[in-house]
Write a protein that holds these residues in place. Structure first.
Motif, short mmCIF file in Angstrom:
data_model
loop_
_atom_site.label_atom_id
_atom_site.label_comp_id
_atom_site.label_asym_id
_atom_site.label_seq_id
_atom_site.Cartn_x
_atom_site.Cartn_y
_atom_site.Cartn_z
N ASP A 1 0.81 -1.22 0.00
CA ASP A 1 0.00 0.00 0.00
C ASP A 1 0.84 1.27 0.00
N GLY A 2 2.17 1.11 -0.13
CA GLY A 2 3.05 2.26 -0.21
C GLY A 2 3.59 2.74 1.12
N THR A 3 3.07 2.21 2.22
CA THR A 3 3.59 2.59 3.53
C THR A 3 4.82 1.76 3.88
N GLU A 4 5.55 2.25 4.86
CA GLU A 4 6.75 1.53 5.29
C GLU A 4 6.52 0.84 6.64
N GLU A 5 7.17 -0.29 6.80
CA GLU A 5 7.06 -1.05 8.03
C GLU A 5 8.47 -1.41 8.53
N GLU A 6 8.66 -1.26 9.82
CA GLU A 6 9.96 -1.58 10.41
C GLU A 6 9.99 -3.06 10.79
N VAL A 7 10.97 -3.76 10.29
CA VAL A 7 11.09 -5.20 10.54
C VAL A 7 12.42 -5.47 11.25
N THR A 8 12.35 -6.27 12.31
CA THR A 8 13.55 -6.65 13.05
C THR A 8 13.91 -8.09 12.73
N LYS A 9 15.13 -8.29 12.32
CA LYS A 9 15.62 -9.63 12.01
C LYS A 9 16.72 -10.01 12.99
N ARG A 10 16.69 -11.25 13.41
CA ARG A 10 17.70 -11.74 14.36
C ARG A 10 18.38 -12.96 13.74
N PHE A 11 19.69 -12.92 13.68
CA PHE A 11 20.44 -14.04 13.14
C PHE A 11 21.75 -14.19 13.90
N PHE A 12 22.49 -15.25 13.62
CA PHE A 12 23.72 -15.53 14.36
C PHE A 12 24.92 -15.56 13.43
N ILE A 13 26.03 -15.03 13.93
CA ILE A 13 27.28 -15.11 13.20
C ILE A 13 28.35 -15.63 14.16
N MET A 14 29.36 -16.29 13.61
CA MET A 14 30.42 -16.84 14.45
C MET A 14 31.58 -15.86 14.55
N LYS A 15 32.00 -15.59 15.78
CA LYS A 15 33.09 -14.66 16.03
C LYS A 15 34.15 -15.32 16.90
N ASN A 16 35.42 -14.99 16.65
CA ASN A 16 36.53 -15.51 17.45
C ASN A 16 36.93 -14.46 18.48
N HIS A 17 36.27 -14.50 19.64
CA HIS A 17 36.51 -13.46 20.64
C HIS A 17 36.81 -14.03 22.03
N TRP A 18 36.83 -15.35 22.21
CA TRP A 18 36.86 -15.91 23.56
C TRP A 18 38.09 -16.78 23.80
N PHE A 19 38.49 -16.83 25.06
CA PHE A 19 39.67 -17.58 25.46
C PHE A 19 39.37 -18.40 26.71
N ALA A 20 40.00 -19.57 26.82
CA ALA A 20 39.84 -20.41 28.00
C ALA A 20 40.82 -19.98 29.08
N LEU A 21 40.54 -20.39 30.32
CA LEU A 21 41.39 -20.04 31.44
C LEU A 21 42.85 -20.42 31.19
N ALA A 22 43.08 -21.61 30.60
CA ALA A 22 44.45 -22.08 30.37
C ALA A 22 45.20 -21.22 29.37
N GLN A 23 44.48 -20.40 28.62
CA GLN A 23 45.12 -19.52 27.64
C GLN A 23 45.49 -18.16 28.25
N THR A 24 45.25 -18.01 29.54
CA THR A 24 45.50 -16.73 30.22
C THR A 24 46.54 -16.89 31.31
N GLU A 25 46.98 -15.77 31.83
CA GLU A 25 47.93 -15.73 32.94
C GLU A 25 47.63 -14.50 33.78
N PRO A 26 48.05 -14.49 35.04
CA PRO A 26 47.78 -13.32 35.89
C PRO A 26 48.48 -12.08 35.37
N ILE A 27 47.80 -10.94 35.37
CA ILE A 27 48.43 -9.68 35.02
C ILE A 27 49.49 -9.35 36.07
N ASP A 28 49.14 -9.58 37.32
CA ASP A 28 50.07 -9.39 38.44
C ASP A 28 50.34 -10.76 39.04
N PRO A 29 51.53 -11.34 38.83
CA PRO A 29 51.83 -12.69 39.34
C PRO A 29 51.57 -12.86 40.83
#
Length: 291
Positions: free
Chosen positions: A92-120
C-alpha cells in the motif's frame, strides 16, 4: 589443636543460616552465562586444540578479572546473536519496520588455560587461608572422594560433584575454594543414590534441598574452622529454600543429615588424628615441627 574441643554450638549456627542476613556473592555473576550450545562448541574446540577445559571469557572479560591472554593464543569461536532493523515498503506504499535476528560466528573468547595473571602476586583468586586443624587431601582420602580437574566452560560455576562416582572438582578461580570443597564433598556424602534412602520420609530430595543441605554443611565446616564465606553461604541457602514453609521443613528433616555430614568431613581431615598415634615418638615430633 582439636576441633572437637573448640567446636561452636552447631544448633545455633544451623538456625542462624536461615535467620541471619545473607547475600549471594558476586562470584556467581562474574562470567557471562553462555548458552548450552556455545558451551558445547567451546568444549569441542578446546578438546581439538589440546586446551584444558575450563571457564571462558572474552579478552576484556579476563582483563577485568585480573588476567591477560598469553601471547600467541588463538581465540575460540562462538555464535553471537545479531539484531538488524530495516524498513521495508508495503504494497500500500507505507513503510514497516522489521527486526531480524540471526547468528554469526566470532573468534573473541579464550579459555582459562590460555591466560595468565596480570600481576603474578595477585593471580585473580582469593588466597586460601591456612587451616592447621584440617587437611583437605587427608579428608578426601579418608572419605574415598577423588578430586578431578575442573572441566567446565562456565566460570560462574564454583565447583561440581559426581556423587555416584565420589568425585569433586573445584573451579581454580573459585571465590571461596574451601567452602566450595566442603559443599561438593557434602554432595558426595549425602546425595548419591544410596544416600537418598537415608532421607527421613524416604522420599527423593529435590534440587533445592540438596543444594541447601550441601551449603549448610559447608557453613558449619567454615564456621568451625574460622574460614570466610559465611554470609555468602547463608545467602545461598536462603535463595534455594525461598519460602518460610520450605525452610521449616528443611530444619525438621535435614538438620541431622547436615550435622552428620559436617562431622564426618571434619573428622576425616583433622590433622591431629594422623599424629595421635605418634604422640610418644620423639622422632615424629621432630619431623612435625621441622626440627
Amino acid at each position: 589443636m582439636s576441633i572437637k574441643t573448640n567446636r561452636p554450638d552447631w544448633g545455633k549456627l544451623f538456625a542462624s543460616i536461615l535467620t541471619e542476613p545473607g547475600r549471594l556473592g558476586e562470584h556467581y555473576r562474574l562470567f557471562h552465562r553462555y548458552s548450552l550450545g556455545n558451551q558445547l562448541l567451546a568444549v569441542v574446540q578446546m578438546e581439538e586444540r589440546g586446551i584444558p577445559i575450563g571457564p571462558i571469557a572474552s579478552f576484556n572479560g579476563w582483563k577485568k578479572l585480573g588476567r591477560r591472554v598469553k601471547k600467541g593464543e588463538k581465540a575460540l569461536a562462538l555464535w553471537m546473536p545479531v539484531v538488524k532493523t530495516e524498513r521495508i515498503e508495503k504494497e500500500d506504499g507505507t513503510e514497516e519496520e522489521v527486526t531480524k535476528r540471526f547468528f554469526i560466528m566470532k573468534n573473541h573468547w579464550f579459555a582459562l588455560a590460555q591466560t595468565e595473571p596480570i600481576d603474578p602476586e595477585n593471580p585473580g583468586t582469593i588466597p586460601t587461608p591456612e587451616t592447621p586443624e584440617w587437611d583437605r587431601a587427608t579428608a578426601l582420602a579418608n572419605l574415598g572422594i577423588t578430586e578431578v580437574p575442573f572441566e567446565h566452560p562456565d566460570g560462574n560455576c564454583q565447583g561440581f560433584a559426581r556423587p555416584n562416582k565420589m568425585q569433586i572438582a573445584i573451579n581454580p578461580l573459585a571465590a571461596f575454594p574451601w567452602k566450595t570443597a566442603f559443599h561438593e564433598m557434602a554432595h558426595c556424602l549425602l546425595h548419591g543414590k544410596q544416600a537418598e534412602a537415608a532421607f527421613v520420609d524416604g522420599g527423593v530430595i529435590d534440587t533445592s534441598i540438596e543444594e541447601a543441605e550441601a551449603e549448610s554443611v559447608a557453613y558449619l565446616c567454615c564456621a568451625t574452622l574460622g574460614l570466610p564465606g559465611l554470609e555468602e553461604a547463608r545467602g545461598y541457602v536462603q535463595s534455594w529454600l525461598g519460602s518460610s514453609a520450605k525452610a521449616e521443613e528443611f530444619v525438621k528433616k535435614s538438620a541431622a543429615r547436615v550435622f552428620a555430614a559436617a562431622d564426618k568431613i571434619l573428622k576425616a581431615g583433622q590433622s591431629y588424628c594422623k599424629e595421635a598415634a605418634h604422640e610418644d615418638d620423639p622422632e615424629r615430633e621432630e619431623v612435625r615441627h621441622g626440627v
